[in-house]
Design a protein around this motif. Structure first.
Motif, PDB file in Angstrom:
ATOM      1  N   ARG A 176      -3.533   4.340  -0.524  1.00  0.00           N
ATOM      2  CA  ARG A 176      -3.489   4.629   0.915  1.00  0.00           C
ATOM      3  C   ARG A 176      -2.151   5.177   1.394  1.00  0.00           C
ATOM      4  O   ARG A 176      -2.118   6.162   2.105  1.00  0.00           O
ATOM      5  N   GLY A 177      -1.052   4.553   1.044  1.00  0.00           N
ATOM      6  CA  GLY A 177       0.250   5.026   1.483  1.00  0.00           C
ATOM      7  C   GLY A 177       0.773   6.154   0.610  1.00  0.00           C
ATOM      8  O   GLY A 177       0.178   6.525  -0.407  1.00  0.00           O
ATOM      9  N   SER A 219       1.104  10.595  -5.565  1.00  0.00           N
ATOM     10  CA  SER A 219       2.472  10.111  -5.747  1.00  0.00           C
ATOM     11  C   SER A 219       2.955  10.322  -7.178  1.00  0.00           C
ATOM     12  O   SER A 219       4.165  10.333  -7.432  1.00  0.00           O
ATOM     13  N   VAL A 228      -0.469  -2.245   7.086  1.00  0.00           N
ATOM     14  CA  VAL A 228       0.650  -1.303   7.080  1.00  0.00           C
ATOM     15  C   VAL A 228       0.191   0.147   7.120  1.00  0.00           C
ATOM     16  O   VAL A 228       0.819   0.991   7.766  1.00  0.00           O
ATOM     17  N   PHE A 229      -0.946   0.445   6.500  1.00  0.00           N
ATOM     18  CA  PHE A 229      -1.400   1.832   6.447  1.00  0.00           C
ATOM     19  C   PHE A 229      -2.014   2.276   7.769  1.00  0.00           C
ATOM     20  O   PHE A 229      -2.216   3.468   7.998  1.00  0.00           O
ATOM     21  N   SER A 259       2.993   5.161  -3.892  1.00  0.00           N
ATOM     22  CA  SER A 259       2.673   4.034  -4.771  1.00  0.00           C
ATOM     23  C   SER A 259       3.547   4.043  -6.018  1.00  0.00           C
ATOM     24  O   SER A 259       3.999   2.985  -6.478  1.00  0.00           O
ATOM     25  N   HIS A 301       0.809  -1.229   0.000  1.00  0.00           N
ATOM     26  CA  HIS A 301       0.000   0.000   0.000  1.00  0.00           C
ATOM     27  C   HIS A 301       0.839   1.275   0.000  1.00  0.00           C
ATOM     28  O   HIS A 301       0.676   2.162   0.848  1.00  0.00           O
ATOM     29  N   GLY A 350       1.805   0.780  10.475  1.00  0.00           N
ATOM     30  CA  GLY A 350       3.201   1.087  10.185  1.00  0.00           C
ATOM     31  C   GLY A 350       4.083  -0.133  10.201  1.00  0.00           C
ATOM     32  O   GLY A 350       5.305  -0.011  10.304  1.00  0.00           O
ATOM     33  N   GLU A 381      -4.269   9.279  -2.750  1.00  0.00           N
ATOM     34  CA  GLU A 381      -2.855   9.209  -2.352  1.00  0.00           C
ATOM     35  C   GLU A 381      -2.005   8.624  -3.477  1.00  0.00           C
ATOM     36  O   GLU A 381      -0.872   9.069  -3.707  1.00  0.00           O
ATOM     37  N   HIS A 418       3.903   2.020   0.695  1.00  0.00           N
ATOM     38  CA  HIS A 418       4.927   2.277   1.708  1.00  0.00           C
ATOM     39  C   HIS A 418       6.295   1.836   1.197  1.00  0.00           C
ATOM     40  O   HIS A 418       6.826   0.793   1.593  1.00  0.00           O
TER      41      HIS A 418
END
Length: 252
Positions: free
Chosen positions: A60-61, A116, A222-223, A64, A24, A226, A112, A26
């Motif tokens: 989300r992160g 990016s 992860v979103f 991407s 996602h 972390g 998001e 990160h």
């Protein structure tokens, strides 16, 4: 009962497997995980290895685009890096083809992903969406689209079957519907029996990895948390590793 139990499952002889859960966007944690894996491989010198990414590269992160760039380079450098598709990856392609304001991309972190690529998306009205979509189509490299379109839905090594979401119980692994492989939840998650192979998957985030008799879920959200988690399979040995963003205030 026929089927493979996690405790009995073995990886292929001479090949160490690393399976990484949902990323996602990160990039920071993905590169940290790859560095940890590289250090382990350099230290232990396994005869061979594979790194399998279980999909949901995007949304989300914060980066991407960076995740896709990293994985394109990694797979080009060494084809033992394997990337599977997830529902968010397919949703990104769907949005690029048709900007649905009610689709997965619009409601689950697509803004998001667009950011990016340097594009601000607004879903507030048709004209804003049209303009933002056109800008995003221009911004996304064709190499990214080709890469996402090329991703397989599953992989199999030893006694383990890898996919993004899970499988439909009772259906042979070779006959699984691609839609189930990236979307299924309760019918798979609640199934008590064993499958022909242990299914390693993500898609349904949990505060901690789930190690069950018939499946292993390594999506640790992860979103939210972390934390990016991987399952390591080396013959009969199985273990979990994770990397975490410093100072992240998540749900773990």
């Amino acid at each position: 009962m026929n089927g493979m139990h996690y405790l009995d499952a073995r990886g292929p002889e001479g090949i160490r497997i690393y399976a990484i859960g949902d990323i996602h966007g990160h990039l920071d944690l993905l590169t940290t995980m790859h560095a940890r894996i590289a250090n382990e491989i350099a230290r232990d010198l396994p005869a061979d290895w594979r790194i399998i990414h279980l999909g949901d590269l995007v949304d989300r992160g914060p980066d991407s685009k960076g995740v896709i760039d990293f994985l394109i380079a990694a797979t080009a450098h060494d084809n033992r890096n394997i990337v599977l598709t997830g529902n968010h990856d397919v949703g990104f392609l769907d949005f690029l083809a048709f900007p649905d304001p009610e689709g997965l991309f619009a409601h689950n972190g697509g803004a998001e992903t667009a950011r990016s690529y340097g594009v601000e998306l607004s879903f507030s009205d048709r004209d804003s969406l049209h303009d933002g979509h056109a800008a995003l189509v221009r911004a996304v490299p064709q190499s990214h689209i080709r890469f996402l379109r090329s991703l397989p839905y599953s992989a199999s090594f030893g006694d383990f079957f890898f996919c993004h979401a899970g499988i439909k119980p009772g259906i042979p692994l070779d006959w699984q519907d691609p839609n189930d492989l990236i979307w299924i939840r309760s019918e798979f998650l609640d199934y008590p029996g064993l499958h022909p192979k242990v299914v390693v998957h993500g898609h349904t985030p949990q505060a901690e990895p789930e190690v069950m008799a018939n499946r292993v879920n390594i999506d640790t959200g992860v979103f939210y948390s972390g934390a990016l988690t991987a399952l390591v399979i080396d013959g009969a040995d199985k273990r979990l590793i994770s990397v975490e963003a410093p100072g992240f205030s998540g749900w773990r």
